[in-house]
Design a protein around this motif. Structure first.
Motif, PDB file in Angstrom:
ATOM      1  N   ASP A  14      44.131  82.119 -18.199  1.00 49.72           N
ATOM      2  CA  ASP A  14      42.732  81.951 -17.800  1.00 49.72           C
ATOM      3  C   ASP A  14      41.977  83.278 -17.787  1.00 49.72           C
ATOM      4  O   ASP A  14      40.797  83.334 -18.145  1.00 49.72           O
ATOM      5  CB  ASP A  14      42.652  81.286 -16.431  1.00 49.72           C
ATOM      6  CG  ASP A  14      43.151  79.845 -16.447  1.00 49.72           C
ATOM      7  OD1 ASP A  14      43.364  79.288 -17.545  1.00 49.72           O
ATOM      8  OD2 ASP A  14      43.357  79.289 -15.351  1.00 49.72           O
ATOM      9  N   THR A  15      42.656  84.354 -17.400  1.00 50.27           N
ATOM     10  CA  THR A  15      42.008  85.659 -17.386  1.00 50.27           C
ATOM     11  C   THR A  15      41.730  86.131 -18.806  1.00 50.27           C
ATOM     12  O   THR A  15      40.659  86.677 -19.089  1.00 50.27           O
ATOM     13  CB  THR A  15      42.846  86.682 -16.601  1.00 50.27           C
ATOM     14  OG1 THR A  15      43.048  86.180 -15.278  1.00 50.27           O
ATOM     15  CG2 THR A  15      42.148  88.028 -16.531  1.00 50.27           C
ATOM     16  N   VAL A  16      42.668  85.912 -19.710  1.00 53.96           N
ATOM     17  CA  VAL A  16      42.438  86.267 -21.113  1.00 53.96           C
ATOM     18  C   VAL A  16      41.252  85.460 -21.648  1.00 53.96           C
ATOM     19  O   VAL A  16      40.407  85.999 -22.365  1.00 53.96           O
ATOM     20  CB  VAL A  16      43.710  86.062 -21.962  1.00 53.96           C
ATOM     21  CG1 VAL A  16      43.407  86.094 -23.455  1.00 53.96           C
ATOM     22  CG2 VAL A  16      44.747  87.124 -21.616  1.00 53.96           C
ATOM     23  N   ALA A  41      39.058  81.791 -26.933  1.00 51.28           N
ATOM     24  CA  ALA A  41      39.350  80.474 -26.378  1.00 51.28           C
ATOM     25  C   ALA A  41      38.476  79.402 -27.029  1.00 51.28           C
ATOM     26  O   ALA A  41      38.937  78.289 -27.310  1.00 51.28           O
ATOM     27  CB  ALA A  41      39.152  80.475 -24.860  1.00 51.28           C
ATOM     28  N   ALA A  42      37.222  79.732 -27.320  1.00 53.44           N
ATOM     29  CA  ALA A  42      36.313  78.769 -27.959  1.00 53.44           C
ATOM     30  C   ALA A  42      36.758  78.461 -29.388  1.00 53.44           C
ATOM     31  O   ALA A  42      36.718  77.306 -29.817  1.00 53.44           O
ATOM     32  CB  ALA A  42      34.884  79.299 -27.949  1.00 53.44           C
ATOM     33  N   TYR A  93      44.158  76.287 -27.534  1.00 56.46           N
ATOM     34  CA  TYR A  93      44.287  77.552 -26.808  1.00 56.46           C
ATOM     35  C   TYR A  93      45.428  77.533 -25.794  1.00 56.46           C
ATOM     36  O   TYR A  93      46.304  78.405 -25.823  1.00 56.46           O
ATOM     37  CB  TYR A  93      42.968  77.921 -26.121  1.00 56.46           C
ATOM     38  CG  TYR A  93      43.079  79.184 -25.299  1.00 56.46           C
ATOM     39  CD1 TYR A  93      43.070  80.429 -25.910  1.00 56.46           C
ATOM     40  CD2 TYR A  93      43.218  79.133 -23.914  1.00 56.46           C
ATOM     41  CE1 TYR A  93      43.187  81.599 -25.168  1.00 56.46           C
ATOM     42  CE2 TYR A  93      43.329  80.287 -23.169  1.00 56.46           C
ATOM     43  CZ  TYR A  93      43.324  81.509 -23.797  1.00 56.46           C
ATOM     44  OH  TYR A  93      43.451  82.658 -23.054  1.00 56.46           O
ATOM     45  N   ALA A  94      45.432  76.579 -24.883  1.00 51.99           N
ATOM     46  CA  ALA A  94      46.427  76.579 -23.801  1.00 51.99           C
ATOM     47  C   ALA A  94      47.859  76.460 -24.327  1.00 51.99           C
ATOM     48  O   ALA A  94      48.722  77.263 -23.936  1.00 51.99           O
ATOM     49  CB  ALA A  94      46.122  75.482 -22.784  1.00 51.99           C
TER      50      ALA A  94
END
Length: 148
Positions: free
Chosen positions: A65-67, A75-76, A82-83
């Motif tokens: 989440d921090t990245v 992430a977009a 992504y996860a």
């Protein structure tokens, strides 16, 4: 007793020796626990494996989440991938450096790990933008929420 422990003991009293040995033992156990939490190491004796697993998952999620906050474009681009991709990456790579370095290393890893993906060009562009500005310069902190 290790050479390091013997070095620490020289010149001290017997009570000091016990303290040095206890501190060295604690340091080893802490190192083992950190390795279990963030590097997939074995769970040290005396710790509940299920609790260590749960905490390790929480730390991995915090890293992910921090990245994503540091590199929202990344992430977009990856969207729903992504996860799970970050989970695979994190299982194989300890974090070294800050979160921006982690984001760049993750992006490089995705290019090698998933060579035939529709987002390959976008990831390459994110890593090496046409305008020549490094990714770090393109990141800005939001001072307001989107739409405000």
């Amino acid at each position: 007793m290790s050479e390091r422990d013997e070095y620490l003991l020289r010149g001290g009293t017997e009570g000091d020796a016990e303290l040095v040995v206890a501190r060295a033992s604690l340091a080893r156990r802490q190192t083992e626990l950190v390795a279990a939490l963030v590097a997939g190491g074995p769970v040290p004796d005396g710790f509940d494996p299920e609790q260590v697993r749960i905490q390790a998952q929480g730390l991995a999620a915090k890293r992910r989440d921090t990245v994503a906050r540091v590199a929202p474009e990344l992430a977009a681009i990856l969207g729903e991938a992504y996860a799970p991709l970050f989970r695979r990456y994190a299982e194989q790579h300890r974090q070294s450096g800050g979160y921006l370095a982690d984001a760049r290393a993750f992006a490089e890893w995705t290019l090698a790990a998933e060579p035939a993906t529709p987002w390959r060009g976008a990831i390459s562009g994110w890593l090496r933008p046409a305008d020549g500005r490094p990714a770090r310069r393109r990141f800005g902190r939001r001072t307001t929420s989107p739409g405000h």
